[in-house]
Design an enzyme around this catalytic site. Structure first.
Site, PDB file in Angstrom:
ATOM      1  N   ARG A  72      33.506   3.934  55.884  1.00 55.02           N
ATOM      2  CA  ARG A  72      33.304   4.939  54.567  1.00 55.02           C
ATOM      3  C   ARG A  72      32.468   3.899  53.588  1.00 55.02           C
ATOM      4  O   ARG A  72      33.368   2.625  53.665  1.00 55.02           O
ATOM      5  CB  ARG A  72      34.441   5.454  53.974  1.00 55.02           C
ATOM      6  CG  ARG A  72      34.980   6.719  54.567  1.00 55.02           C
ATOM      7  CD  ARG A  72      34.105   7.695  54.538  1.00 55.02           C
ATOM      8  NE  ARG A  72      34.662   9.202  54.991  1.00 55.02           N
ATOM      9  CZ  ARG A  72      34.442   9.380  56.241  1.00 55.02           C
ATOM     10  NH1 ARG A  72      33.728   8.742  57.005  1.00 55.02           N
ATOM     11  NH2 ARG A  72      35.132  10.567  56.947  1.00 55.02           N
ATOM     12  N   GLU A  97      26.158   9.155  49.312  1.00 53.15           N
ATOM     13  CA  GLU A  97      25.250   9.675  50.536  1.00 53.15           C
ATOM     14  C   GLU A  97      24.736  10.709  50.192  1.00 53.15           C
ATOM     15  O   GLU A  97      25.306  11.851  49.551  1.00 53.15           O
ATOM     16  CB  GLU A  97      26.305   9.729  51.784  1.00 53.15           C
ATOM     17  CG  GLU A  97      26.804   8.598  52.369  1.00 53.15           C
ATOM     18  CD  GLU A  97      27.762   8.674  53.608  1.00 53.15           C
ATOM     19  OE1 GLU A  97      27.900   9.776  54.150  1.00 53.15           O
ATOM     20  OE2 GLU A  97      28.117   7.919  53.895  1.00 53.15           O
ATOM     21  N   HIS A 110      25.015   8.148  58.234  1.00 50.62           N
ATOM     22  CA  HIS A 110      26.175   8.676  58.698  1.00 50.62           C
ATOM     23  C   HIS A 110      26.261   9.709  59.961  1.00 50.62           C
ATOM     24  O   HIS A 110      26.507  10.627  60.156  1.00 50.62           O
ATOM     25  CB  HIS A 110      26.863   9.415  57.496  1.00 50.62           C
ATOM     26  CG  HIS A 110      28.164   9.603  57.418  1.00 50.62           C
ATOM     27  ND1 HIS A 110      29.119   9.549  56.567  1.00 50.62           N
ATOM     28  CD2 HIS A 110      29.328   9.639  58.853  1.00 50.62           C
ATOM     29  CE1 HIS A 110      30.383   9.611  56.872  1.00 50.62           C
ATOM     30  NE2 HIS A 110      30.595   9.681  58.234  1.00 50.62           N
TER      31      HIS A 110
HETATM   32  C1  DGY Z   1      34.749  11.288  60.510  1.00 50.37           C
HETATM   33  O1  DGY Z   1      35.038  11.738  61.384  1.00 50.37           O
HETATM   34  O2  DGY Z   1      35.273  10.641  59.696  1.00 50.37           O
HETATM   35  C2  DGY Z   1      33.254  10.837  60.574  1.00 50.37           C
HETATM   36  O3  DGY Z   1      32.805   9.998  59.510  1.00 50.37           O
HETATM   37  C3  DGY Z   1      32.448  12.194  60.408  1.00 50.37           C
HETATM   38  O4  DGY Z   1      31.340  11.919  61.410  1.00 50.37           O
END
Ligand code: DGY
Length: 328
Positions: A237, A266, A285
């Site tokens: 993240r 984002e 992402h």
């Molecule tokens: C997650 O599953 O947390 C991813 O970041 C979404 O693709």
């Protein structure tokens, strides 16, 4: 049966599964996520929501959705969803563990290789007409083979990255609080404190969940501790990295580069200084973005909804409401 709101078109059989279970399903038809107002309006009558990382679900929204019994997030991370507030409101919150780690690890490794070998930069240069001859000095990169990878957070995704690295003949270090696993022993992963990992690694790949404990985990001190040639890879993240500190570190040449699949915010605005560095690769992402994995994630979210609306516990809860809401 129940009324389910799905916040975007999703791949695979998820919507069919919900309908086959007898539920009335509305899928948000736009490419962009519903605005907070649209989300609230659509959840007014909903018994369940299938949400994405782009849908913030907090106490106000939960209070405005009196029938809601489950929020099934189609992601393993659920920092968009206040699971404690949901539990307090009697609403189950669920995620999609165990189905996307290999796909996300592939992307982390693809970013590592791309950054190490200047893939994006050389592709852009080729398209711009820069390929005028074979050059003994152009686009020289760094060999993953024989180098050291530091994995920060050795959960499912981190372990899958360790397997990729072993295949590339890398030494693997890990800074983690997860219980020791057999896989780790088999791969010869060496556990070390974070400062040691940063000092020894040629590549640092982040695989911790985002939360108060990991916010800004990679900051000025951490970049200063890295090798000047080391590359940061982040598929976790954006908030785990202090982006301003990253920009300063890149400007000062304190690290060799970064490959980021996640940012804050984002999407990252086009005038953000990170776009100005040739040694930074940014993807939108897409860690879990394979056809099969996204279908599995959506179907898993649908199964969580089906279970709750059938009066059962969901298979993948991330909270435990002391008093789950009854059917309206
Ligand atoms: C997650 O599953 O947390 C991813 O970041 C979404 O693709």
């Amino acid at each position: 049966m129940g009324y389910v709101f799905v916040t975007r078109r999703v791949p695979g059989r998820a919507v069919d599964l919900l309908r086959e279970a007898g539920h009335d399903v509305t899928v948000w038809p736009e490419d962009l996520p519903p605005s907070p107002t649209a989300l609230r309006d659509n959840l007014l009558e909903a018994d369940a929501a299938l949400t994405l990382v782009t849908d913030p679900v907090g106490p106000d929204l939960l209070a405005a959705a009196p029938r809601l019994r489950v929020v099934a997030n189609m992601a393993v991370g659920y920092d968009n969803l206040d699971a404690e507030a949901a539990a307090a409101a009697g609403v189950w919150a669920t995620n999609t563990p165990g189905v996307l780690h290999e796909t996300t690890a592939d992307l982390a490794f693809a970013l590592l290789l791309a950054a190490a070998r200047n893939l994006v930069l050389s592709d852009r240069d080729t398209r711009d007409g820069g390929w005028v001859t074979w050059s003994p000095t152009a686009f020289l990169g760094h060999d993953p083979y024989g180098s050291t990878l530091g994995i920060v957070g050795l959960g499912e995704i981190g372990r899958a990255v360790a397997r990729c690295a072993a295949g590339f003949g890398m030494t693997v270090l890990a800074a983690t609080r997860t219980p020791r696993t057999e896989v780790e022993r088999e791969l010869g992963v060496e556990r070390v404190p974070l400062p040691e990992l940063l000092a020894r690694s040629d590549f640092v790949s982040i695989h911790v969940p985002y939360g108060p404990e990991t916010e800004g985990l990679m900051g000025a001190a951490e970049f200063a501790a890295m090798k000047e040639t080391a590359i940061l890879v982040n598929t976790a993240r954006g908030g785990v990295v202090d982006q301003d500190a990253l920009v300063r570190a890149l400007r000062a040449g304190a690290i060799g580069g970064a490959a980021l699949d996640v940012t804050v915010p984002e999407p990252l605005p086009l005038d953000h200084p990170l776009y100005g560095f040739p040694n930074v690769t940014i993807t939108p992402h897409i860690g879990s973005a394979s056809h099969a994995t996204r279908a599995r994630m959506a179907e898993m979210a649908a199964r969580n909804i089906i279970a709750v609306l059938a009066g059962e516990e969901p298979p993948n809860p991330v909270n435990r409401p002391p008093a789950p809401r009854p059917p309206a």
